[in-house]
Design an enzyme around this catalytic site. Structure first.
Site, PDB file in Angstrom:
ATOM      1  N   ASP A 255      -1.722   5.447  -6.257  1.00  0.00           N
ATOM      2  CA  ASP A 255      -1.854   4.635  -5.202  1.00  0.00           C
ATOM      3  C   ASP A 255      -2.455   2.950  -5.530  1.00  0.00           C
ATOM      4  OD1 ASP A 255      -2.251   3.969  -2.337  1.00  0.00           O
ATOM      5  OD2 ASP A 255      -4.805   4.177  -2.772  1.00  0.00           O
TER       6      ASP A 255
ATOM      7  N   ASP B 283       0.772  -1.338  -0.016  1.00  0.00           N
ATOM      8  CA  ASP B 283      -0.110  -0.191  -0.013  1.00  0.00           C
ATOM      9  C   ASP B 283       0.800   1.343   0.060  1.00  0.00           C
ATOM     10  OD1 ASP B 283      -2.179   1.742   0.231  1.00  0.00           O
ATOM     11  OD2 ASP B 283      -2.777   1.172   2.318  1.00  0.00           O
TER      12      ASP B 283
END
Length: 466
Positions: A350, A140
């Site tokens: 992201d 992440d």
């Protein structure tokens, strides 16, 4: 930190469906619908990593590349996972909009798309503790603090995961971080502090994280040995040993934070890898990709081969997130007609967001152009996504190519069809006003190597790497 080889890569696999590639020179690509199912056998072809690397598999947990198969538990629905993803993306955009917002010695670790843990995101397999215990962690770039679920933690305080919980009492290198330390004070200053808790006669530093979808994790901030690949370990790696979880989670064992704040793996290893990292997210769950630490140029002044990359400036408005400026989109070879102000909010890149969030004006123009190009196929709705198609009865479909352009002229062609479609839907949705940030999700990033080079203030893209 142990001596490390030039590069360690992590191998990944996607678990989403895919259609085979085909194409022409006029902005459209024909793909057979019969190719929507990946092969049942793991494939390692197409590996274009640099030589002298050390690698670990990065695969989807539901795919044939996964070391173990998912249990028979019923996975959460596609709509539920997109709904949670939407909540996450809104949280990230709010942080950036409010202003909350080296390298030739490289290392990579195994990762895969998280199908076997009921996730639309990508995961890596690393080792934690001594002796090393395998942990499947979600990667992440929108998070900093890494964590795993730890013993003791019962079914009412921890969510079900595929693997046994990490037991720190069985590791000779585990150590909770005391409260009265700089590391604990820094954690609190960065917004992850969870107070102090007594344990083994000493006050232990607590951590607490609340995510955009409402889920939470709390526990003890700790030091441990993190094994990225055989012979490659990070000693005294700071992470969260979680004992209390709230909210919906997939079945991964924890999270590997790749953001830009001091708690992240990237920053903790910056003295060795220069704070640069890259990954390639494969298009099919039977294919292999990688996550690599390093690649921006060695701290000692060495230079890594970046041929084939196109670069765009990186904007650091908030230390966790990596932001770039988008300047245009083409559909079927034709640019959509929007003013430059349509992208004024910037785009967060992201790995943990699935579907790209695009600002109002740009999204409406993209949607209209894509629907026009796909007018031959029945339009349907699928939960959170509003541009979906029913391809039943078709042996082939013709899709428009989609390309994104960023400041400095860097242009990326999205993979066809896996970088454009998700479950037969356009993998974009509206984020909000033009002056608010958007998010480049992981579907659009598939098959590209994305290089985050914070030391040089740039993001690079290289096509067709995995």
């Amino acid at each position: 930190m142990a001596s490390l080889p030039l590069l360690v890569c992590i191998i990944l696999c996607t678990y989403e469906y895919s259609l085979a590639h085909g194409g022409n020179e006029h902005g459209f690509v024909a793909v057979p619908t019969t190719a929507s199912e990946p092969e049942p056998v793991c494939s390692t072809s197409g590996d274009t990593r640099l030589p002298n690397t050390v690698s670990v598999p990065l695969v989807h947990r539901h795919g044939p590349c996964a070391p173990t198969q998912l249990s028979s538990d019923k996975p959460s629905s596609f709509t539920d996972r997109l709904r949670r993803n939407r909540a996450r993306s809104k949280y990230i955009m709010s942080r950036v909009s409010k202003g909350m917002m080296g390298d030739d010695a490289d290392v990579s670790i195994p990762t895969h798309l998280g199908g076997s843990v009921d996730s639309l995101e990508y995961v890596v397999t690393v080792g934690l503790g001594t002796p090393s215990v395998s942990q499947v962690l979600l990667i992440d770039t929108g998070s900093d603090l890494s964590w795993v679920q730890c013993q003791p933690c019962n079914s009412t305080t921890c969510y079900p995961q595929k693997d046994p919980l990490f037991d720190p009492s069985k590791s000779s290198t585990y150590a909770p971080i005391p409260c009265n330390t700089d590391a604990c004070r820094d954690l609190t200053d960065d917004g992850y502090g969870g107070g102090c808790a007594s344990g083994d006669g000493a006050a232990q530093c607590g951590f607490a994280i609340t995510y955009g979808d409402g889920s939470q994790t709390r526990g003890v901030y700790s030091n441990e040995t993190l094994a990225l690949a055989p012979g490659v370990a990070v000693k005294d790696f700071r992470f969260g040993c979680g004992h209390d979880q709230d909210g919906a989670n997939d079945k991964y064992d924890g999270l590997l934070g790749l953001g830009g704040a001091p708690e992240s793996l990237v920053v903790q290893t910056a003295s060795v890898y220069g704070g640069a990292f890259s990954y390639c997210l494969p298009a099919l769950n039977n294919q292999v990709g990688f996550l690599a630490l390093g690649g921006g140029g060695a701290p000692s002044g060495g230079v890594v081969n970046t041929s084939g990359f196109v670069f765009t400036p990186m904007i650091r408005e908030e230390e966790t997130f990596y932001v770039v400026n988008m300047t245009g989109i083409t559909v079927g070879g034709e640019p959509i007609d929007v003013p430059p102000s349509a992208f004024s909010g910037g785009m967060i890149i992201d790995s943990g967001t699935v579907v790209t969030e695009l600002q109002h004006t740009a999204y409406n123009a993209l949607q209209a152009a894509f629907r026009k190009a796909m007018a031959a196929y029945p339009l349907v709705r699928n939960g959170e996504l509003d541009t979906c198609y029913d391809f039943s009865g078709y042996s082939n479909v013709t899709l428009p190519k989609v390309a994104l352009t960023f400041s400095g002229g860097a242009t990326i062609d999205l993979d066809v069809p896996n970088g454009i479609l998700l479950d037969d839907c356009l993998a974009f949705q509206e984020s909000g006003p033009d002056d608010q940030p958007g998010i480049l999700g992981n579907v659009n990033q598939r098959t590209l190597e994305v290089l985050y080079d914070a030391g040089r203030g740039r993001v690079g893209f290289r096509a067709a790497v995995c």
